[in-house]
Motif scaffolding. Structure first.
Motif, mmCIF file in Angstrom:
data_model
loop_
_atom_site.group_PDB
_atom_site.id
_atom_site.type_symbol
_atom_site.label_atom_id
_atom_site.label_comp_id
_atom_site.label_asym_id
_atom_site.label_seq_id
_atom_site.Cartn_x
_atom_site.Cartn_y
_atom_site.Cartn_z
ATOM 1 N N CYS A 160 0.819 -1.203 0.000
ATOM 2 C CA CYS A 160 0.000 0.000 0.000
ATOM 3 C C CYS A 160 0.857 1.258 0.000
ATOM 4 O O CYS A 160 2.045 1.230 0.278
ATOM 5 N N ASP A 161 0.181 2.377 -0.332
ATOM 6 C CA ASP A 161 0.872 3.660 -0.266
ATOM 7 C C ASP A 161 0.982 4.134 1.182
ATOM 8 O O ASP A 161 1.882 4.873 1.541
ATOM 9 N N ARG A 162 -0.010 3.735 1.993
ATOM 10 C CA ARG A 162 -0.050 4.266 3.349
ATOM 11 C C ARG A 162 -0.781 3.297 4.247
ATOM 12 O O ARG A 162 -1.749 2.661 3.836
ATOM 13 N N ILE A 163 -0.319 3.182 5.485
ATOM 14 C CA ILE A 163 -0.994 2.328 6.455
ATOM 15 C C ILE A 163 -1.481 3.200 7.597
ATOM 16 O O ILE A 163 -0.715 3.982 8.166
ATOM 17 N N ILE A 164 -2.799 3.089 7.883
ATOM 18 C CA ILE A 164 -3.365 3.851 8.998
ATOM 19 C C ILE A 164 -3.639 2.868 10.118
ATOM 20 O O ILE A 164 -4.330 1.867 9.914
ATOM 21 N N ASN A 165 -3.089 3.135 11.289
ATOM 22 C CA ASN A 165 -3.264 2.240 12.418
ATOM 23 C C ASN A 165 -4.298 2.779 13.377
ATOM 24 O O ASN A 165 -4.236 3.940 13.777
ATOM 25 N N MET A 166 -5.252 1.940 13.720
ATOM 26 C CA MET A 166 -6.304 2.377 14.650
ATOM 27 C C MET A 166 -6.222 1.604 15.940
ATOM 28 O O MET A 166 -5.840 0.433 15.979
ATOM 29 N N GLU A 167 -6.632 2.299 17.005
ATOM 30 C CA GLU A 167 -6.707 1.654 18.304
ATOM 31 C C GLU A 167 -7.832 2.313 19.069
ATOM 32 O O GLU A 167 -7.855 3.545 19.183
#
Ligand SMILES: Nc1ncnc2c1ncn2[C@@H]1O[C@H](COP(=O)(O)OP(=O)(O)O)[C@@H](O)[C@H]1O
Ligand SMILES: [Mg+2]
Lengths: 414, 232
Positions: free
Chosen positions: B210-217
């Motif tokens: 991917c171009d970007r990884i968004i991490n959620m918590e």
């Protein structure tokens, strides 16, 4: 428009992939509903129509000529008959004279003159036996004995209700004599009387025949001293029943209406018969409507379960952008399919099987040979009602489920 | 240019004592043509966020612009039309219509857009060719493996060339080989046609293209990174 197209497509595929046994069962239910709607009122109305048909067949024919309101007899009967002979559309006719008389039995055996006389007041019909038989098939209505012959004198046919033996079942309502075929009876008109031998006994579902006696026209005119030959009634059978209105019109145009009243069978029908028919139709439709309610609940449940079990797919379709109306139509189409096929089969069964069957094997009622009557126009409107109700019964559950929240449907929540 | 602009998104469920605050104020911008992976533990709120961004759900609070259209406060039928014309979906469990063949499933959104039968059928076949299902046009979903069904779902999502494709754990129900094929397929699509793809996954392996990884918590974005930076 687009929704209809897509709804049709989805609905069609759904029908195609559904369990065939379930589909057959539902269509069967719809067929029974339709039959219920048609047959219940059809038999009730058929009772009356069967009676009407018998009257038309055995008594009044397709056209009835009777005296003008201010006259006792048909004027110029002889010239009218001559005219009738010239009509190729008239296949048979019968000239009838009638009057009242007293019929007496046991007058010979009764030694004791103070004993009670066995008499009955009767209606006498003077007929030409051959003509009458061609017109009304009177000879087929013999319960006992033989039919009159033109070349004989002194014989009489007696309607069953005038005879004790046959009228007993009805209690004491009829004025009867105790006589049987072969017995001698005395017919009196005022001071004139004549002896007759009972040649046969006639019986029919048409009361006018049970309550009549028949003698040849020549003897009638002699007894009643009717030398002018002007009759009380001329009944006519046309080549086919449907042309009677046209023939009647032609007879009137020929100027016959100056001498007599000319009516088609339908015009002559008593109003109460028409009213009873209407009432029975309403009654039958009401009973049939209970069937519609049951069928619409069935459809409702089927579509509800069907749509409920596909709730996720409905959600997905909405999720990917399919309009609600398209999905609703898909379910309405299914309901329409069941209703159409069911009604179609119901109509086939009604018109190809039931009606011909009851025509050949009428239901035996005391006053009529009941047939199944289903006027195509009435049937059509009943179909339309059933169809619309089915559509609603299909639409409501589909609408209920399709309007649920899309995401909840997809996720199977709530 | 940002194709998705979301500001301060909150999503609460229930009311009173039972209220659950799932998204707690999320800001996110996704550029046109970007391939974004959303990662995080189960229950972090990834799916919930995706439903907000893809007009399947409405946030309790916040603003969302997709392709410069404000999707907050849209009527139900407007949303449906918007999803049809602008978005494509790949769900976790394929979500095909079982009564329709592979081709017909792909055709559905095309027909709804008013494309003719013949044209839709042709486009559907091309789309199925693209995902490697050349001879399975007429198969019903029940006659296809999980991986194949997911590829039909992808074909359906891409057939109408939507601006954005959303995929929520598209590989979760698949074995690792089929899962890998699906990810490769999405990667290729992105490379070839430059479509914007927003994908939820919890496999780091699948996110690396991917171009970007968004991490959620716990309902918040905790960090964003470019997978290329730490590659070596
Ligand atoms: N409709 C809802 N009602 C109540 N709680 C919900 C609802 N939807 C999601 N949640 C809760 O929100 C949290 C995040 O869910 P979800 O977005 O599905 O997580 P993820 O996709 O990251 O696994 C979970 O704790 C879940 O129980
Ligand atoms: Mg999830």
């Amino acid at each position: 428009m687009l929704s209809i197209k897509i709804g049709l497509f989805l609905g069609f595929r759904q029908i195609q992939r559904s369990n065939p046994w379930t589909t057959i069962l539902i269509i069967f239910v719809m067929m029974l509903t339709f039959l219920n709607l048609i047959a219940v009122s059809g038999i009730l109305v058929g009772l009356i129509e069967g009676a009407e048909r018998a009257v038309r067949e055995n008594s009044l024919g397709d056209i009835i000529i009777s005296p003008l309101d201010e006259e006792d007899h048909i004027l110029e009967t002889v010239s009218i008959i001559r005219e009738l002979e010239a009509y190729p559309e008239i296949s048979a006719y019968s000239v009838r004279y009638n009057g009242n008389a007293t019929l007496e039995a046991n007058y010979k055996e009764r030694r004791d003159l103070s004993g009670e006389r066995d008499t009955a007041a009767v209606i006498i019909n003077g007929i030409n036996p051959k003509q009458e038989d061609e017109m009304s098939g009177l000879s087929t209505l013999l319960r006992d004995g033989e039919y009159l012959r033109d070349d004989e004198e002194g014989y009489i046919l007696v309607g069953a209700y005038y005879l004790k033996e046959y009228a007993e079942n009805f209690g004491d309502i009829f004025d009867t004599i105790d006589a049987k075929t072969g017995d001698t009876v005395r017919l009196s008109i005022g001071d004139i009387s004549k002896e007759f031998t009972i040649k046969g006994i006639v019986e029919s579902k048409v009361d006018e025949i049970n309550l009549a006696t028949f003698i040849p026209e020549r003897e009638f005119r002699r007894l009643f001293s009717r030398q002018d030959r002007n009759a009380e009634q001329i009944v006519i059978r046309t080549a086919t029943p449907e042309i009677n209105a046209e023939v009647s019109k032609n007879l009137k145009n020929d100027g016959m209406s100056d001498y007599a009243k000319i009516q088609t069978y339908e015009e002559g029908l008593p109003k109460f018969l028409i009213d009873i028919k209407k009432t029975f139709n309403v009654l039958g439709t009401f009973i049939g409507s209970i069937g519609i309610v049951v069928a619409s609940i069935t459809i409702f449940i089927i579509v509800f379960i069907n749509a409920m079990s596909r709730r996720r797919h409905i959600g997905i379709l909405k999720g990917i952008g399919i309009k609600r109306s398209a999905i609703e139509i898909a379910y309405v189409i299914q309901a329409a399919f069941y209703a159409l096929l069911g009604s179609f089969l119901g109509a086939v069964v009604t018109y190809a099987i039931l009606i011909p069957y009851f025509d050949k094997n009428p239901i035996q009622f005391p006053f009529s040979d009941g047939i199944l009557s289903a006027d195509p126009e009435v049937t059509f409107w009943k179909f339309v009602i059933l169809f619309i109700i089915t559509l609603i019964a299909g639409f409501v559950p589909a609408w209920m489920i399709v309007r649920q929240n899309t995401l909840n449907s997809i996720l199977g929540r709530k | 240019m940002n194709i998705i602009e979301a500001k301060n998104i909150h999503r609460k469920f229930g009311s009173g004592e039972l209220i659950t605050h799932v998204l707690k104020g999320i800001d996110i911008q996704i550029k046109d043509g970007e391939f974004v992976a959303i990662m995080g533990k189960s229950g972090a709120g990834k799916s919930t966020l995706m439903y907000q961004l893809s007009a399947l759900d409405e946030p309790t609070d916040g603003e969302i612009l997709i392709d410069e259209t404000d999707i907050i406060g849209m009527k139900e039928n407007e949303r449906t039309a918007f999803r049809l014309n602008t978005l494509g979906y790949v769900f976790q469990d394929y979500a095909l219509v079982p009564d329709l063949s592979a081709r017909e499933n792909v055709m559905m959104p095309l027909l709804m857009r008013g494309i003719t039968w013949a044209e839709a059928s042709k486009t559907a076949d091309e789309s199925l060719d693209n995902v490697g299902l050349k001879d399975k046009y007429l198969n019903l979903p029940g006659m296809l493996s999980g991986g194949e069904q997911q590829r039909v779902a992808i074909a359906r999502a891409i057939a109408g060339k939507p601006k954005i494709i959303f995929a929520d754990e598209p590989t979760a129900n698949l074995d690792s080989i089929s899962g890998k094929q699906i990810i490769d397929l999405l990667t290729c699509l992105h490379k070839d046609s430059g479509q914007t793809i927003v994908m939820v996954t919890h496999e780091p392996e699948y996110a690396k293209n991917c171009d970007r990884i968004i991490n959620m918590e716990d309902g918040l974005i905790v960090d964003e990174k470019n997978p290329w930076i730490n590659r070596y």
